[in-house]
Design a protein around this motif. Structure first.
Motif, mmCIF file in Angstrom:
data_model
loop_
_atom_site.group_PDB
_atom_site.id
_atom_site.type_symbol
_atom_site.label_atom_id
_atom_site.label_comp_id
_atom_site.label_asym_id
_atom_site.label_seq_id
_atom_site.Cartn_x
_atom_site.Cartn_y
_atom_site.Cartn_z
ATOM 1 N N HIS A 18 0.835 -1.209 0.000
ATOM 2 C CA HIS A 18 0.000 0.000 0.000
ATOM 3 C C HIS A 18 0.867 1.255 0.000
ATOM 4 N N HIS A 19 2.188 1.089 0.074
ATOM 5 C CA HIS A 19 3.069 2.257 0.078
ATOM 6 C C HIS A 19 2.914 3.081 -1.200
ATOM 7 N N TRP A 20 2.409 2.449 -2.274
ATOM 8 C CA TRP A 20 2.193 3.214 -3.508
ATOM 9 C C TRP A 20 1.173 4.341 -3.313
ATOM 10 N N LEU A 21 0.311 4.197 -2.318
ATOM 11 C CA LEU A 21 -0.684 5.249 -2.056
ATOM 12 C C LEU A 21 -0.065 6.461 -1.373
ATOM 13 N N ASP A 22 1.026 6.239 -0.640
ATOM 14 C CA ASP A 22 1.719 7.316 0.089
ATOM 15 C C ASP A 22 3.215 7.182 -0.178
ATOM 16 N N PHE A 23 3.594 7.212 -1.420
ATOM 17 C CA PHE A 23 4.955 6.876 -1.819
ATOM 18 C C PHE A 23 5.957 7.824 -1.173
ATOM 19 N N ASP A 24 6.939 7.226 -0.472
ATOM 20 C CA ASP A 24 7.962 7.988 0.227
ATOM 21 C C ASP A 24 9.317 7.458 -0.228
ATOM 22 N N PRO A 50 -4.625 -1.783 -9.408
ATOM 23 C CA PRO A 50 -5.683 -0.775 -9.316
ATOM 24 C C PRO A 50 -5.165 0.629 -9.016
ATOM 25 N N VAL A 51 -4.005 0.736 -8.373
ATOM 26 C CA VAL A 51 -3.419 2.049 -8.095
ATOM 27 C C VAL A 51 -2.835 2.648 -9.370
ATOM 28 N N PHE A 52 -2.237 1.818 -10.194
ATOM 29 C CA PHE A 52 -1.579 2.304 -11.403
ATOM 30 C C PHE A 52 -2.555 2.472 -12.569
ATOM 31 N N GLN A 53 -3.585 1.637 -12.615
ATOM 32 C CA GLN A 53 -4.557 1.697 -13.715
ATOM 33 C C GLN A 53 -5.977 1.654 -13.131
ATOM 34 N N PRO A 54 -6.418 2.729 -12.463
ATOM 35 C CA PRO A 54 -7.706 2.712 -11.778
ATOM 36 C C PRO A 54 -8.902 2.716 -12.717
ATOM 37 N N ASN A 55 -8.684 3.103 -13.956
ATOM 38 C CA ASN A 55 -9.725 3.075 -14.972
ATOM 39 C C ASN A 55 -9.140 2.390 -16.199
ATOM 40 N N ARG A 56 -9.992 1.733 -16.958
ATOM 41 C CA ARG A 56 -9.482 0.958 -18.089
ATOM 42 C C ARG A 56 -8.652 1.802 -19.047
ATOM 43 N N THR A 57 -8.992 3.084 -19.173
ATOM 44 C CA THR A 57 -8.280 3.949 -20.119
ATOM 45 C C THR A 57 -7.409 4.989 -19.420
ATOM 46 N N LEU A 58 -7.091 4.748 -18.136
ATOM 47 C CA LEU A 58 -6.232 5.672 -17.387
ATOM 48 C C LEU A 58 -5.098 4.907 -16.719
ATOM 49 N N ILE A 59 -3.893 5.131 -17.180
ATOM 50 C CA ILE A 59 -2.681 4.656 -16.505
ATOM 51 C C ILE A 59 -2.033 5.890 -15.900
ATOM 52 N N HIS A 89 -2.513 -10.731 -7.282
ATOM 53 C CA HIS A 89 -2.620 -11.472 -6.031
ATOM 54 C C HIS A 89 -1.326 -11.355 -5.250
ATOM 55 N N LEU A 90 -1.437 -10.959 -3.979
ATOM 56 C CA LEU A 90 -0.270 -10.833 -3.113
ATOM 57 C C LEU A 90 -0.636 -11.241 -1.689
ATOM 58 N N SER A 91 0.028 -12.267 -1.190
ATOM 59 C CA SER A 91 -0.065 -12.659 0.223
ATOM 60 C C SER A 91 -1.504 -12.798 0.698
ATOM 61 N N SER A 92 -2.325 -13.450 -0.099
ATOM 62 C CA SER A 92 -3.728 -13.802 0.163
ATOM 63 C C SER A 92 -4.714 -12.714 -0.220
ATOM 64 N N PHE A 93 -4.250 -11.526 -0.620
ATOM 65 C CA PHE A 93 -5.148 -10.446 -1.028
ATOM 66 C C PHE A 93 -5.164 -10.317 -2.552
ATOM 67 N N ASP A 94 -6.354 -10.053 -3.100
ATOM 68 C CA ASP A 94 -6.485 -9.781 -4.524
ATOM 69 C C ASP A 94 -6.600 -8.276 -4.752
ATOM 70 N N PHE A 95 -5.928 -7.803 -5.795
ATOM 71 C CA PHE A 95 -5.974 -6.389 -6.173
ATOM 72 C C PHE A 95 -6.421 -6.314 -7.636
ATOM 73 N N ILE A 96 -7.724 -6.175 -7.798
ATOM 74 C CA ILE A 96 -8.330 -6.175 -9.115
ATOM 75 C C ILE A 96 -9.004 -4.827 -9.347
ATOM 76 N N PRO A 97 -8.779 -4.191 -10.490
ATOM 77 C CA PRO A 97 -9.430 -2.901 -10.744
ATOM 78 C C PRO A 97 -10.944 -3.017 -10.767
ATOM 79 N N SER A 98 -11.600 -1.945 -10.370
ATOM 80 C CA SER A 98 -13.061 -1.943 -10.323
ATOM 81 C C SER A 98 -13.678 -2.153 -11.697
ATOM 82 N N ALA A 120 -1.859 -2.723 -22.765
ATOM 83 C CA ALA A 120 -1.412 -1.326 -22.768
ATOM 84 C C ALA A 120 -0.684 -0.988 -21.472
ATOM 85 N N TYR A 121 -1.186 -1.498 -20.356
ATOM 86 C CA TYR A 121 -0.561 -1.234 -19.050
ATOM 87 C C TYR A 121 0.844 -1.834 -18.984
ATOM 88 N N LEU A 122 0.975 -3.101 -19.354
ATOM 89 C CA LEU A 122 2.289 -3.744 -19.315
ATOM 90 C C LEU A 122 3.260 -3.055 -20.272
#
Length: 410
Positions: A18-24, A50-59, A89-98, A120-122
């Protein structure tokens, strides 16, 4: 041959991924300093999709910029970087864009709009890093095969042909963004052990610049064989050799990309011994590109809802102190520095019968029992497919002189 690489999967100490949300960047630099002090030469990093590509057409340009800053900071410390794209998927949590879930539920492997957005994201991440000399390449995603079937609670079901089509498209997008880098994909071990799973051994061994192996003994191996059983200490080596059976090139590189010492299956007081044995056995296999431990730092216990074993897998504590497993890895780095990497050939091989199926796209029954019995007798077994058992040139290239069926050692 070139000495194997030693690295770690980077788990940030402040906020986990989650550090990507408050990148230091200062916190990241401090983490990277503690990693570099172990003598490691690379890290694997995990943008949250989901942090990097929160919308299908927004990176998000700012997120991509922060990833570049992390890669540059690693380079300043002599660390090369592999970037995982679709997290996934990371350490039992899924991170899938809305835009792939609930009201917008679409199959991530087959929906044309979703697949195009993933590509496009990759491609964007790869292109942003293509000119960085310490950028190794992209991994499509972390164990993304877990979304394709059971036991996932809400899978995007596909068949093996669809999985192969999707993987080739994703690896191709990485290559378009950063030509010539080491791009690959990574599956959890259902690809090797679970009959009928759409992501197959052939996909792992034949798509991408290297085969990624993720070796976790909490999959039943340690429970059945004990913390120091042959099958436990040689599980990573077994998967490395198993993967080589499907590789068309006798010397296709294999990357032990995830391996760790999970408690309580490996008690904390035995983590260093398990680490030493696992690394030694893995590097007794030929063509290993490197060993990348999971993970760099323990997860902060202020964060809730992780499975208990996920909190203490780090080589370092959450306040960056070196743990016994970290000391074991640092010793391995010192021992291998400047040393020739040339394991003796594995002259005996188990023949894996594909049971009449096309082993290029479907997975046969996977069994470890024969290999474990041979290893317990001091044999260093390799593995070959039945379809390759009569290929004299292939066997010679691998140094194999004796073939055994599983029935012969059962």
């Amino acid at each position: 041959m070139t000495a194997p690489r030693f690295g770690v999967n980077y788990t940030p100490t402040r906020g986990w991924f989650h550090h990507w949300l408050d990148f230091d960047l200062d916190e990241v630099r401090a983490d990277l300093d503690s990693i570099a002090e172990l003598g490691l030469d690379h890290i694997r990093v995990f943008p949250l999709w989901p942090v990097f590509q929160p919308n299908r057409t927004l990176i998000r340009p700012r997120a991509v910029e922060q990833l570049v800053q992390l890669v540059d900071a690693a380079g300043e410390r002599g660390l090369d970087v592999n970037v995982d794209g679709l997290q996934g998927h990371l350490s039992s949590f899924d991170f899938i864009p809305s835009w792939t879930a609930t009201w917008h539920r679409r199959n991530m492997f087959t929906d044309p709009d979703v697949v195009e957005a993933e590509a496009a994201y990759l491609r964007t991440l790869a292109a942003a890093l293509a000119d960085r000399p310490n950028f190794l390449g992209m991994t499509v995603g972390n164990e993304i095969n877990q979304f394709s079937g059971d036991p996932h609670p809400d899978p995007d079901r596909i068949d093996a042909e669809q999985a192969g089509t999707w993987l080739r498209r994703m690896v191709g997008a990485c290559e378009e963004g950063a030509p010539g880098k080491m791009h690959l994909h990574a599956s959890y071990d259902a690809a090797w052990y679970l009959d009928g799973h759409p992501f197959t051994p052939a996909h792992s061994a034949r798509i991408g610049a290297a085969t990624a192996v993720h070796s976790w003994v909490f999959n039943g191996t340690a429970q059945r064989h004990g913390r120091d059983g042959v099958a436990t200490e040689q599980h990573a080596a077994y998967l490395i050799e198993l993967s080589k059976a499907w590789a068309p090139d006798a010397h296709h590189p294999v990357w032990l990309q995830e391996v760790g010492a999970p408690a309580p299956h490996i008690p904390a007081e035995h983590a260093a011994a398990f680490t030493e044995a696992t690394v030694a056995n893995a590097l007794d296999c030929a063509d290993v590109w490197g060993v990348t431990w999971w993970c760099s730092h323990d997860v902060d216990r202020a964060l809730g809802d992780f499975p208990e074993l996920e909190y203490n897998l780090g080589l370092l504590t959450n306040d960056r102190r070196v743990k016994p497993a970290g000391e074991a890895i640092a010793r391995a780095v010192r021992e291998w520095r400047g040393r020739e990497y040339r394991p003796a050939p594995r002259t005996t091989a188990l023949v894996l019968d594909a049971s009449g199926l096309d082993a290029s796209e479907t997975a046969p029954v996977r069994a470890q029992c024969g290999r474990t019995r041979l290893a317990a007798r001091g044999v260093r077994p390799a593995a070959v497919l039945a379809e390759s058992a009569n290929d004299a040139a292939y066997l010679a290239a691998r140094g194999i002189t004796e073939l055994l069926t599983i029935d012969q050692v059962a």
